[in-house]
Write a protein that holds these residues in place. Structure first.
Motif, PDB file in Angstrom:
ATOM      1  N   VAL A  74     -11.131   0.227  -2.480  1.00 16.72           N
ATOM      2  CA  VAL A  74      -9.433   0.194  -3.407  1.00 16.72           C
ATOM      3  C   VAL A  74      -8.646   1.628  -2.262  1.00 16.72           C
ATOM      4  O   VAL A  74      -9.191   2.149  -1.503  1.00 16.72           O
ATOM      5  CB  VAL A  74      -9.770   1.512  -4.548  1.00 16.72           C
ATOM      6  CG1 VAL A  74      -9.638   2.606  -4.858  1.00 16.72           C
ATOM      7  CG2 VAL A  74     -10.987   0.999  -5.229  1.00 16.72           C
ATOM      8  N   TYR A  75      -7.337   0.801  -1.807  1.00 13.41           N
ATOM      9  CA  TYR A  75      -6.857   1.404  -1.255  1.00 13.41           C
ATOM     10  C   TYR A  75      -5.511   2.606  -1.566  1.00 13.41           C
ATOM     11  O   TYR A  75      -5.371   3.541  -0.440  1.00 13.41           O
ATOM     12  CB  TYR A  75      -5.058   0.882  -0.670  1.00 13.41           C
ATOM     13  CG  TYR A  75      -6.304  -0.944  -0.120  1.00 13.41           C
ATOM     14  CD1 TYR A  75      -6.128  -1.058   1.823  1.00 13.41           C
ATOM     15  CD2 TYR A  75      -6.828  -1.901  -0.948  1.00 13.41           C
ATOM     16  CE1 TYR A  75      -6.961  -2.219   2.097  1.00 13.41           C
ATOM     17  CE2 TYR A  75      -6.856  -2.936  -0.439  1.00 13.41           C
ATOM     18  CZ  TYR A  75      -7.576  -3.691   1.270  1.00 13.41           C
ATOM     19  OH  TYR A  75      -7.823  -4.629   1.761  1.00 13.41           O
ATOM     20  N   THR A  76      -5.191   2.649  -2.730  1.00 13.89           N
ATOM     21  CA  THR A  76      -4.407   4.142  -3.481  1.00 13.89           C
ATOM     22  C   THR A  76      -5.018   4.149  -4.304  1.00 13.89           C
ATOM     23  O   THR A  76      -5.921   3.751  -5.133  1.00 13.89           O
ATOM     24  CB  THR A  76      -3.117   3.803  -3.010  1.00 13.89           C
ATOM     25  OG1 THR A  76      -3.170   2.718  -4.730  1.00 13.89           O
ATOM     26  CG2 THR A  76      -2.646   3.668  -1.749  1.00 13.89           C
ATOM     27  N   GLY A  77      -5.284   5.447  -5.340  1.00 12.69           N
ATOM     28  CA  GLY A  77      -5.840   5.728  -6.201  1.00 12.69           C
ATOM     29  C   GLY A  77      -7.103   5.763  -7.069  1.00 12.69           C
ATOM     30  O   GLY A  77      -7.344   5.584  -8.256  1.00 12.69           O
ATOM     31  N   ARG A  78      -7.662   5.539  -6.103  1.00 12.15           N
ATOM     32  CA  ARG A  78      -9.159   5.932  -5.862  1.00 12.15           C
ATOM     33  C   ARG A  78      -9.857   6.532  -6.803  1.00 12.15           C
ATOM     34  O   ARG A  78     -10.640   6.516  -7.553  1.00 12.15           O
ATOM     35  CB  ARG A  78      -9.696   6.323  -4.366  1.00 12.15           C
ATOM     36  CG  ARG A  78     -11.343   6.254  -5.321  1.00 12.15           C
ATOM     37  CD  ARG A  78     -11.741   5.632  -4.919  1.00 12.15           C
ATOM     38  NE  ARG A  78     -13.149   6.018  -4.737  1.00 12.15           N
ATOM     39  CZ  ARG A  78     -14.502   6.047  -5.859  1.00 12.15           C
ATOM     40  NH1 ARG A  78     -14.118   6.552  -7.015  1.00 12.15           N
ATOM     41  NH2 ARG A  78     -15.530   5.838  -5.615  1.00 12.15           N
ATOM     42  N   GLU A  79      -9.120   7.761  -7.483  1.00 12.17           N
ATOM     43  CA  GLU A  79      -9.260   8.861  -8.635  1.00 12.17           C
ATOM     44  C   GLU A  79      -9.446   7.938  -9.890  1.00 12.17           C
ATOM     45  O   GLU A  79     -10.308   8.946 -11.416  1.00 12.17           O
ATOM     46  CB  GLU A  79      -8.265  10.272  -8.666  1.00 12.17           C
ATOM     47  CG  GLU A  79      -6.733   8.991  -9.678  1.00 12.17           C
ATOM     48  CD  GLU A  79      -6.385   8.903  -8.175  1.00 12.17           C
ATOM     49  OE1 GLU A  79      -4.883   9.057  -8.915  1.00 12.17           O
ATOM     50  OE2 GLU A  79      -6.151   8.640  -6.615  1.00 12.17           O
TER      51      GLU A  79
ATOM     52  N   VAL B  62       0.847  -1.334   0.281  1.00  6.08           N
ATOM     53  CA  VAL B  62      -0.070   0.465  -0.466  1.00  6.08           C
ATOM     54  C   VAL B  62       0.850   1.022  -0.308  1.00  6.08           C
ATOM     55  O   VAL B  62       0.644   2.134  -0.929  1.00  6.08           O
ATOM     56  CB  VAL B  62      -1.124  -0.071   1.184  1.00  6.08           C
ATOM     57  CG1 VAL B  62      -2.025   1.674   1.224  1.00  6.08           C
ATOM     58  CG2 VAL B  62      -2.112  -1.441   1.021  1.00  6.08           C
ATOM     59  N   GLN B  63       1.565   1.846   0.801  1.00  4.52           N
ATOM     60  CA  GLN B  63       3.058   2.839   0.744  1.00  4.52           C
ATOM     61  C   GLN B  63       3.284   2.558  -0.415  1.00  4.52           C
ATOM     62  O   GLN B  63       3.573   3.453  -0.345  1.00  4.52           O
ATOM     63  CB  GLN B  63       3.905   1.757   2.060  1.00  4.52           C
ATOM     64  CG  GLN B  63       4.854   3.482   2.029  1.00  4.52           C
ATOM     65  CD  GLN B  63       6.142   3.310   3.022  1.00  4.52           C
ATOM     66  OE1 GLN B  63       5.761   2.018   4.339  1.00  4.52           O
ATOM     67  NE2 GLN B  63       7.166   3.829   2.682  1.00  4.52           N
TER      68      GLN B  63
ATOM     69  N   ALA C  10       2.302   1.764  -3.236  1.00  5.46           N
ATOM     70  CA  ALA C  10       1.806   2.473  -4.327  1.00  5.46           C
ATOM     71  C   ALA C  10       1.310   3.746  -4.502  1.00  5.46           C
ATOM     72  O   ALA C  10       1.147   4.328  -5.499  1.00  5.46           O
ATOM     73  CB  ALA C  10       0.080   1.127  -4.214  1.00  5.46           C
ATOM     74  N   ARG C  11       1.454   3.977  -2.927  1.00  4.94           N
ATOM     75  CA  ARG C  11       1.187   5.421  -2.732  1.00  4.94           C
ATOM     76  C   ARG C  11       2.382   6.271  -3.557  1.00  4.94           C
ATOM     77  O   ARG C  11       1.393   7.026  -3.703  1.00  4.94           O
ATOM     78  CB  ARG C  11       0.586   5.597  -1.410  1.00  4.94           C
ATOM     79  CG  ARG C  11       0.065   7.154  -1.168  1.00  4.94           C
ATOM     80  CD  ARG C  11      -0.124   7.254   0.704  1.00  4.94           C
ATOM     81  NE  ARG C  11      -1.390   6.331   0.898  1.00  4.94           N
ATOM     82  CZ  ARG C  11      -1.430   5.689   1.725  1.00  4.94           C
ATOM     83  NH1 ARG C  11       0.092   4.702   2.254  1.00  4.94           N
ATOM     84  NH2 ARG C  11      -2.426   4.620   1.620  1.00  4.94           N
ATOM     85  N   ASP C  12       2.878   6.228  -2.942  1.00  5.79           N
ATOM     86  CA  ASP C  12       4.335   6.432  -3.465  1.00  5.79           C
ATOM     87  C   ASP C  12       4.371   6.498  -4.349  1.00  5.79           C
ATOM     88  O   ASP C  12       5.316   7.638  -5.722  1.00  5.79           O
ATOM     89  CB  ASP C  12       5.187   5.827  -3.019  1.00  5.79           C
ATOM     90  CG  ASP C  12       5.514   6.045  -1.243  1.00  5.79           C
ATOM     91  OD1 ASP C  12       4.648   6.815  -1.015  1.00  5.79           O
ATOM     92  OD2 ASP C  12       6.804   6.049  -0.483  1.00  5.79           O
ATOM     93  N   SER C  13       4.263   5.448  -6.028  1.00 10.30           N
ATOM     94  CA  SER C  13       4.734   5.747  -6.965  1.00 10.30           C
ATOM     95  C   SER C  13       3.051   5.954  -7.841  1.00 10.30           C
ATOM     96  O   SER C  13       2.929   5.933  -9.017  1.00 10.30           O
ATOM     97  CB  SER C  13       4.877   3.897  -7.465  1.00 10.30           C
ATOM     98  OG  SER C  13       3.377   3.144  -6.873  1.00 10.30           O
ATOM     99  N   ARG C  14       1.966   6.068  -6.829  1.00  9.12           N
ATOM    100  CA  ARG C  14       0.579   6.757  -7.898  1.00  9.12           C
ATOM    101  C   ARG C  14       0.254   5.611  -9.010  1.00  9.12           C
ATOM    102  O   ARG C  14      -0.437   6.232  -9.578  1.00  9.12           O
ATOM    103  CB  ARG C  14       1.144   7.976  -8.777  1.00  9.12           C
ATOM    104  CG  ARG C  14       1.845   9.214  -7.576  1.00  9.12           C
ATOM    105  CD  ARG C  14       1.857  11.045  -9.124  1.00  9.12           C
ATOM    106  NE  ARG C  14       2.565  10.703  -9.930  1.00  9.12           N
ATOM    107  CZ  ARG C  14       3.128  10.869  -9.816  1.00  9.12           C
ATOM    108  NH1 ARG C  14       4.330  11.202  -8.560  1.00  9.12           N
ATOM    109  NH2 ARG C  14       4.036  10.624 -10.542  1.00  9.12           N
ATOM    110  N   GLN C  15       0.202   4.388  -7.497  1.00  5.35           N
ATOM    111  CA  GLN C  15      -0.607   3.629  -8.825  1.00  5.35           C
ATOM    112  C   GLN C  15      -1.593   2.775  -8.342  1.00  5.35           C
ATOM    113  O   GLN C  15      -1.652   4.101  -6.869  1.00  5.35           O
ATOM    114  CB  GLN C  15       0.123   2.112  -8.903  1.00  5.35           C
ATOM    115  CG  GLN C  15       1.560   1.708  -9.416  1.00  5.35           C
ATOM    116  CD  GLN C  15       2.442   0.931  -8.849  1.00  5.35           C
ATOM    117  OE1 GLN C  15       2.737   1.116  -7.850  1.00  5.35           O
ATOM    118  NE2 GLN C  15       2.528   0.028  -9.860  1.00  5.35           N
ATOM    119  N   THR C  16      -2.841   2.910  -8.188  1.00  6.76           N
ATOM    120  CA  THR C  16      -4.566   2.455  -8.026  1.00  6.76           C
ATOM    121  C   THR C  16      -4.174   0.901  -7.403  1.00  6.76           C
ATOM    122  O   THR C  16      -3.570  -0.062  -7.891  1.00  6.76           O
ATOM    123  CB  THR C  16      -4.959   2.415  -8.964  1.00  6.76           C
ATOM    124  OG1 THR C  16      -5.090   3.516  -9.105  1.00  6.76           O
ATOM    125  CG2 THR C  16      -6.967   1.995  -8.634  1.00  6.76           C
TER     126      THR C  16
END
Length: 275
Positions: free
Chosen positions: A264-269, A243-244, A246-252
């Motif tokens: 949806v843990y990261t990249g909800r947009e 999760v960390q 994915a957040r740092d690399s701007r992945q969903t």
């Protein structure tokens, strides 16, 4: 069945025990697991425990995610030589073009088991390979994502026989299957997918969705980033480091994609949900 699938399962004899019934002898098939030694320029790089099949793709994907190559043209020659007598497995030999090997920067030079993609990592710093963060801004619907697990399972031919293989699959933004690979190691299955993309000139995979059959570790996210994949979905859970990352690399990152729900843990947009 293709030639690449012929060694994915192995017949065995077993004793089947059922409470209240007599033991019986039966035939079954299990997922095949054998070693593959990867050599670069004549020097041993790693021994990977994998399911035989698509070994060229596995080797190419391994070199991509280890940061050895970035383009298919950098692999001058790749050959897999069978040598399975007495369980010795196969050897993949690679000759590179226009690439200088920095052996000290590699993250694994030793044995890598099928259940562990980061075994043999030399230092903590070497775990965090440097790949560019994703920049795509496309969107997909949650309804499209919810259909992917069934499409994945429907294409897992060897899993249906053995129940013992992981799968990684690429889908386009319309939900069409591009490629699926199975392996006893989930990171190997992804390396095979990425190797396919590398050898077919499809990188970066900036308009693709990766679907995996198991949990999502840090290394799965890093390998996906090596291929330029913006969205990773899984039927199971991610780790905290995944999760960390994915957040740092701007992945969903989508986990627990089952039935009619997902997290949806990261990249909800990137995920459109009408509720």
């Amino acid at each position: 069945m293709s030639d690449a699938d012929l060694d994915a399962s192995t017949p065995v004899r077993l004793s089947r025990l059922v409470r209240g019934e007599a033991a019986i002898r039966a035939d079954d098939v299990v997922a095949t697991e054998e070693p593959l030694e990867i050599r670069v320029e004549g020097r041993s790089l790693a021994v990977v425990m994998r399911t035989p099949g698509h070994d060229e793709e596995l080797t190419a994907g391994f070199l991509l995610t280890e940061g050895v190559v970035q383009h298919g043209s950098q692999i001058f020659e790749l050959s897999v030589c069978p040598s399975r007598s007495e369980g010795q497995g196969n050897v993949a030999d690679v000759l590179l073009s226009g690439v200088e090997m920095n052996w000290d920067s590699l993250t694994r030079h030793v044995f890598s088991g099928s259940s562990c993609g980061v075994c043999g990592k030399a230092t903590i710093d070497s775990v965090f390979q440097k790949f560019p963060a994703v920049t795509t801004d496309w969107q997909v619907s949650s309804d499209l994502l919810l259909k992917l697990p069934d499409k994945l399972r429907a294409s897992q031919s060897t899993f249906e026989q053995t129940g013992g293989l992981h799968a990684s699959a690429l889908f386009d933004l319309a939900g069409n299957l591009i490629v699926l690979r199975e392996d006893v190691g989930r990171h190997n299955a992804l390396d095979k997918v990425l190797g396919f993309a590398l050898m077919s000139g499809a990188l970066p995979l900036s308009k693709c969705i990766l679907m995996v059959s198991g949990r999502v570790s840090f290394e799965i996210m890093q390998k996906a980033l090596a291929g330029g994949i913006p969205l990773v979905a899984a039927v199971s859970a991610p780790s905290s480091l995944a999760v960390q990352f994915a957040r740092d690399s701007r992945q969903t990152l989508v986990g627990f994609l089952r039935g009619d729900r997902m997290n949806v843990y990261t990249g909800r947009e990137r995920v459109v949900h009408e509720g």
